[in-house]
Design a protein around this motif. Structure first.
Motif, PDB file in Angstrom:
ATOM      1  N   TYR A  38       0.831  -1.207   0.000  1.00 28.40           N
ATOM      2  CA  TYR A  38       0.000   0.000   0.000  1.00 28.40           C
ATOM      3  C   TYR A  38       0.866   1.257   0.000  1.00 28.40           C
ATOM      4  N   ALA A  39       1.984   1.206   0.741  1.00 31.16           N
ATOM      5  CA  ALA A  39       2.903   2.353   0.754  1.00 31.16           C
ATOM      6  C   ALA A  39       3.509   2.564  -0.637  1.00 31.16           C
ATOM      7  N   LEU A  40       3.827   1.468  -1.325  1.00 29.82           N
ATOM      8  CA  LEU A  40       4.350   1.577  -2.697  1.00 29.82           C
ATOM      9  C   LEU A  40       3.305   2.173  -3.635  1.00 29.82           C
ATOM     10  N   ALA A  41       2.058   1.734  -3.486  1.00 26.08           N
ATOM     11  CA  ALA A  41       0.976   2.252  -4.332  1.00 26.08           C
ATOM     12  C   ALA A  41       0.822   3.762  -4.126  1.00 26.08           C
ATOM     13  N   GLU A  42       0.871   4.174  -2.863  1.00 22.12           N
ATOM     14  CA  GLU A  42       0.750   5.590  -2.545  1.00 22.12           C
ATOM     15  C   GLU A  42       1.915   6.388  -3.142  1.00 22.12           C
ATOM     16  N   ALA A  43       3.130   5.854  -2.998  1.00 22.25           N
ATOM     17  CA  ALA A  43       4.320   6.568  -3.497  1.00 22.25           C
ATOM     18  C   ALA A  43       4.301   6.674  -5.021  1.00 22.25           C
ATOM     19  N   ALA A  44       3.893   5.597  -5.702  1.00 21.26           N
ATOM     20  CA  ALA A  44       3.859   5.621  -7.170  1.00 21.26           C
ATOM     21  C   ALA A  44       2.794   6.589  -7.667  1.00 21.26           C
ATOM     22  N   ALA A  45       1.629   6.585  -7.006  1.00 18.68           N
ATOM     23  CA  ALA A  45       0.551   7.517  -7.393  1.00 18.68           C
ATOM     24  C   ALA A  45       0.996   8.955  -7.159  1.00 18.68           C
ATOM     25  N   HIS A  46       1.686   9.168  -6.042  1.00 20.83           N
ATOM     26  CA  HIS A  46       2.183  10.497  -5.707  1.00 20.83           C
ATOM     27  C   HIS A  46       3.196  10.984  -6.745  1.00 20.83           C
ATOM     28  N   ALA A  47       3.947  10.030  -7.324  1.00 25.23           N
ATOM     29  CA  ALA A  47       4.942  10.378  -8.350  1.00 25.23           C
ATOM     30  C   ALA A  47       4.311  10.501  -9.734  1.00 25.23           C
ATOM     31  N   GLY A  48       2.992  10.401  -9.817  1.00 25.10           N
ATOM     32  CA  GLY A  48       2.297  10.686 -11.075  1.00 25.10           C
ATOM     33  C   GLY A  48       1.804   9.484 -11.856  1.00 25.10           C
ATOM     34  N   ALA A  49       2.106   8.259 -11.378  1.00 25.61           N
ATOM     35  CA  ALA A  49       1.712   7.059 -12.125  1.00 25.61           C
ATOM     36  C   ALA A  49       0.227   6.757 -11.936  1.00 25.61           C
ATOM     37  N   LYS A  50      -0.335   6.042 -12.904  1.00 23.42           N
ATOM     38  CA  LYS A  50      -1.618   5.385 -12.698  1.00 23.42           C
ATOM     39  C   LYS A  50      -1.321   4.080 -11.965  1.00 23.42           C
ATOM     40  N   VAL A  51      -2.012   3.829 -10.873  1.00 28.34           N
ATOM     41  CA  VAL A  51      -1.689   2.659 -10.048  1.00 28.34           C
ATOM     42  C   VAL A  51      -2.896   1.762  -9.861  1.00 28.34           C
ATOM     43  N   ILE A  52      -2.713   0.497 -10.222  1.00 27.53           N
ATOM     44  CA  ILE A  52      -3.737  -0.517  -9.949  1.00 27.53           C
ATOM     45  C   ILE A  52      -3.198  -1.420  -8.846  1.00 27.53           C
ATOM     46  N   LEU A  53      -3.885  -1.392  -7.715  1.00 28.45           N
ATOM     47  CA  LEU A  53      -3.453  -2.158  -6.541  1.00 28.45           C
ATOM     48  C   LEU A  53      -4.311  -3.415  -6.446  1.00 28.45           C
ATOM     49  N   VAL A  54      -3.696  -4.560  -6.695  1.00 27.75           N
ATOM     50  CA  VAL A  54      -4.437  -5.823  -6.604  1.00 27.75           C
ATOM     51  C   VAL A  54      -4.170  -6.386  -5.222  1.00 27.75           C
ATOM     52  N   SER A  55      -5.209  -6.360  -4.389  1.00 30.43           N
ATOM     53  CA  SER A  55      -4.987  -6.567  -2.957  1.00 30.43           C
ATOM     54  C   SER A  55      -5.734  -7.775  -2.416  1.00 30.43           C
TER      55      SER A  55
END
Ligand code: C5P
Length: 224
Positions: A38-55
């Motif tokens: 979840y921390a990685l998803a947040e960091a990637a989204a914050h850096a501008g990426a589109k993020v799909i988190l399969v959880s």
């Protein structure tokens, strides 16, 4: 510090445990909290990426701007990942995937009085999601995690080779208070020709460091 802009790029990140049913009320799982993914998803989204988190099942809120797909079993996780894969630039396999599942899930609750003997569970191997992504037709930049209790670097490098990954984040899970379910972590980020040790830090800070490390390599090894 190179802050790369991930605008226009898509990450798929797996996180949390998987859950393999034994019968309608019981399952096999593990202690993964999902915090690192979840921390990685947040960091990637914050850096501008589109993020799909399969959880897998977690107690965590969905990070802002992240598209979350909830799954339970490994096979569901694989299906969800495969569906999104054609548009994926970076895949991070952070989930603690159950290596085995029960061969035949009982349709009714297994009763004590049905068995004079304790029931025997027959297990079968689950698919390796990370390996399948890395060996897919047009593989994304693929990042794995390796939780090890000994020979951290050697075991992680073997995993990098065997699964054909671009990068692996190796954690020593024998250290009390780090890793599983904890808020902090330390790790070595390894690729074929680079090595970066991260001291003990919060999973939030580690996620930012990992996304930075991916950016350094990703934007050096691809044309755009
Ligand atoms: O081989 P090992 O399970 O230690 O590898 C860990 C890495 O592989 C993690 O990145 C994990 O998310 C991924 N993995 C997976 N599917 C599995 C087993 C592990 O994606 N069935």
């Amino acid at each position: 510090e190179a802050k790369q802009d991930w605008q226009g790029k898509t990450f798929i990140i797996t996180a949390g445990p998987t859950r393999e049913a034994i019968d309608p009320v019981r399952y096999i799982s593990n202690h993964s909290s999902g915090k690192m993914g979840y921390a990685l998803a947040e960091a990637a989204a914050h850096a501008g990426a589109k993020v799909i988190l399969v959880s897998g099942p977690t107690q965590l809120p969905t990070p802002t701007g992240v598209q979350r797909v909830d799954v339970e079993t490994t096979e569901q996780m694989l299906n969800a990942v495969q569906q999104q894969l054609p548009n994926c630039d970076v895949f991070i396999g952070c989930a603690a995937v159950s290596d085995y599942r029960v061969a035949e899930v009982a349709s009714q609750k297994i009763k004590k009085e049905q068995n004079n003997q304790p029931p025997q569970l027959k297990l079968v191997q689950n698919p390796d999601i990370l390996q399948q992504v890395a060996s897919s037709e047009k593989p994304p930049f693929t990042v794995g995690f390796a939780a090890e209790t000994e020979n951290l670097k050697a075991n992680a490098l073997r995993k990098l080779e065997r699964k054909q990954l671009q990068m692996i984040v190796a954690n020593d899970v024998s250290q009390v208070g780090l890793g599983f379910n904890s808020d902090s972590n330390n790790a070595i980020i390894l690729s074929k020709d680079s090595e970066q040790s991260l001291p003990t830090m919060s999973k939030h800070d580690m996620a930012i460091a990992i996304i930075d490390a991916i950016a350094k390599r990703y934007f050096n090894t691809t044309a755009n």
